[in-house]
Design an enzyme around this catalytic site. Structure first.
Site, PDB file in Angstrom:
ATOM      1  N   ASP A  13       0.565  -1.127   0.312  1.00  0.00           N
ATOM      2  CA  ASP A  13       0.043  -0.146   0.215  1.00  0.00           C
ATOM      3  C   ASP A  13       1.147   1.074   0.097  1.00  0.00           C
ATOM      4  O   ASP A  13       2.264   1.264   0.307  1.00  0.00           O
ATOM      5  CB  ASP A  13      -0.718  -0.042   1.514  1.00  0.00           C
ATOM      6  CG  ASP A  13      -1.315   2.003   1.501  1.00  0.00           C
ATOM      7  OD1 ASP A  13      -1.967   1.386   0.613  1.00  0.00           O
ATOM      8  OD2 ASP A  13      -1.414   1.824   3.024  1.00  0.00           O
ATOM      9  N   ASP A  15      -0.410   5.202   1.105  1.00  0.00           N
ATOM     10  CA  ASP A  15      -0.563   6.400   1.864  1.00  0.00           C
ATOM     11  C   ASP A  15      -0.142   5.754   2.904  1.00  0.00           C
ATOM     12  O   ASP A  15      -1.367   4.554   3.367  1.00  0.00           O
ATOM     13  CB  ASP A  15      -1.388   7.136   1.365  1.00  0.00           C
ATOM     14  CG  ASP A  15      -0.887   7.530   0.194  1.00  0.00           C
ATOM     15  OD1 ASP A  15      -1.109   8.227   0.247  1.00  0.00           O
ATOM     16  OD2 ASP A  15      -2.167   7.511  -0.779  1.00  0.00           O
TER      17      ASP A  15
HETATM   18  C1  XBP Z   1      -5.451   6.317   0.605  1.00  0.00           C
HETATM   19  C2  XBP Z   1      -6.481   7.064   0.295  1.00  0.00           C
HETATM   20  C3  XBP Z   1      -6.540   7.992  -0.305  1.00  0.00           C
HETATM   21  C4  XBP Z   1      -5.452   9.293  -0.315  1.00  0.00           C
HETATM   22  C5  XBP Z   1      -6.037  10.716  -1.411  1.00  0.00           C
HETATM   23  O1  XBP Z   1      -6.031   4.976   1.370  1.00  0.00           O
HETATM   24  O2  XBP Z   1      -7.310   6.964   1.630  1.00  0.00           O
HETATM   25  O3  XBP Z   1      -7.387   7.840  -0.819  1.00  0.00           O
HETATM   26  O4  XBP Z   1      -5.522   9.758   0.972  1.00  0.00           O
HETATM   27  O5  XBP Z   1      -5.719  10.624  -2.230  1.00  0.00           O
HETATM   28  P1  XBP Z   1      -5.140   3.499   1.380  1.00  0.00           P
HETATM   29  P2  XBP Z   1      -6.241  10.918  -3.727  1.00  0.00           P
HETATM   30  O6  XBP Z   1      -3.496   3.801   1.603  1.00  0.00           O
HETATM   31  O7  XBP Z   1      -5.891   2.840   1.868  1.00  0.00           O
HETATM   32  O8  XBP Z   1      -4.868   2.845  -0.372  1.00  0.00           O
HETATM   33  O9  XBP Z   1      -6.897  12.306  -3.684  1.00  0.00           O
HETATM   34  O10 XBP Z   1      -5.503  10.614  -4.565  1.00  0.00           O
HETATM   35  O11 XBP Z   1      -8.150   9.669  -3.908  1.00  0.00           O
HETATM   36 MG    MG Z   2      -2.737   3.055   3.659  1.00  0.00          MG
END
Ligand code: XBP
Ligand code: MG
Length: 239
Positions: A13, A15
């Site tokens: 993953d 973020d």
């Molecule tokens: C990550 C997220 C993303 C970012 C925003 O979730 O929730 O939505 O916060 O990205 P994960 P965008 O780590 O579970 O993938 O604004 O580009 O959608």
């Molecule tokens: Mg995440």
């Protein structure tokens, strides 16, 4: 008697897992976009923690106006434009080099490469956010390190739905039992586990109190995560 399986791929993953992008990255970029477009919204750190319940930036803005403001201020088209503006600001933040990889991520990537373990990405965020993070932290050709980068709107249902992990598995040509996912949130864990992938969790400040009962193990950082421990988890999958 079956044979013992070996780890074929680590699926990361992005973020919260590869980098602490939320509080000082995505959140800041959302606020810059709200300001640029003259919308009086401001997401402070605590509020943003609540909004993280919904993955995806466009989905998060929709959730905020529906569930928090209880007023539809932005149309679907407004949200799309606001999100494009947010992505511009986020990419600029990444390019300024302010968001590093979490400690130990580079080491794990290099260890996997040395052992011919493939690497992939499965994330909710927008593709350019991923490539910019990789380029700003691992160098110009960093995308080539990953066999599959599954990101954003390529699938309709974002995490916690398993779709993005299914997409990664299909494009890798691998079975779920041959892979390990690394996630930081309960939504991400849910998604990977629903796709049949054993998952370990590295928590961060926003996610540390979430439910990780379906994880193989939970870690505050990457210090105890290496290819040996990941291979042991796969080894338990006899075929
Ligand atoms: C990550 C997220 C993303 C970012 C925003 O979730 O929730 O939505 O916060 O990205 P994960 P965008 O780590 O579970 O993938 O604004 O580009 O959608
Ligand atoms: Mg995440």
């Amino acid at each position: 008697m079956g044979h013992i399986m070996k780890l074929k791929c680590i699926i990361f993953d992005v973020d919260g897992t590869m980098a602490d992008t939320e509080r000082d990255g995505h959140r800041v970029a959302f606020n810059l976009a709200f300001k640029e477009k003259g919308l009086g919204w401001y997401w402070d750190e605590a509020l943003y923690g609540q909004l993280l319940k919904v993955t995806g930036g466009k989905e998060r803005m929709q959730y905020y106006q529906t569930d928090f403001l209880k007023e539809e201020i932005l149309s679907a088209e407004d949200i799309k434009q606001m999100h494009a503006c947010k992505t511009r600001h986020y990419v600029e933040l990444l390019q300024s080099g302010k968001i590093p990889l979490r400690q130990g991520v580079k080491r794990l990537i290099e260890q996997a490469q040395a052992e011919n373990i493939r690497l992939a990405i499965s994330t909710t965020t927008t593709p350019i956010n991923v490539t910019t993070l990789l380029n700003s932290t691992l160098g110009r050709d960093a995308e080539a390190i990953f066999d599959v980068i599954a990101a954003g709107d390529i699938i309709p249902n974002k995490k916690p739905a398993p779709d993005i992990y299914y997409y990664a598995l299909i494009n890798l040509g691998l079975k779920a039992e041959e892979c390990i996912a690394i996630e930081d949130s309960s939504a991400g864990l849910e998604s990977a586990v629903a796709a049949g992938i054993k998952t370990i969790v590295t928590t961060n400040l926003y996610t540390q109190n979430q439910d990780f009962s379906k994880a193989e193990s939970v870690h505050p950082d990457f210090s105890k995560i290496d290819t040996t421990t990941l291979n042991q988890l796969i080894g338990a999958n006899h075929v």
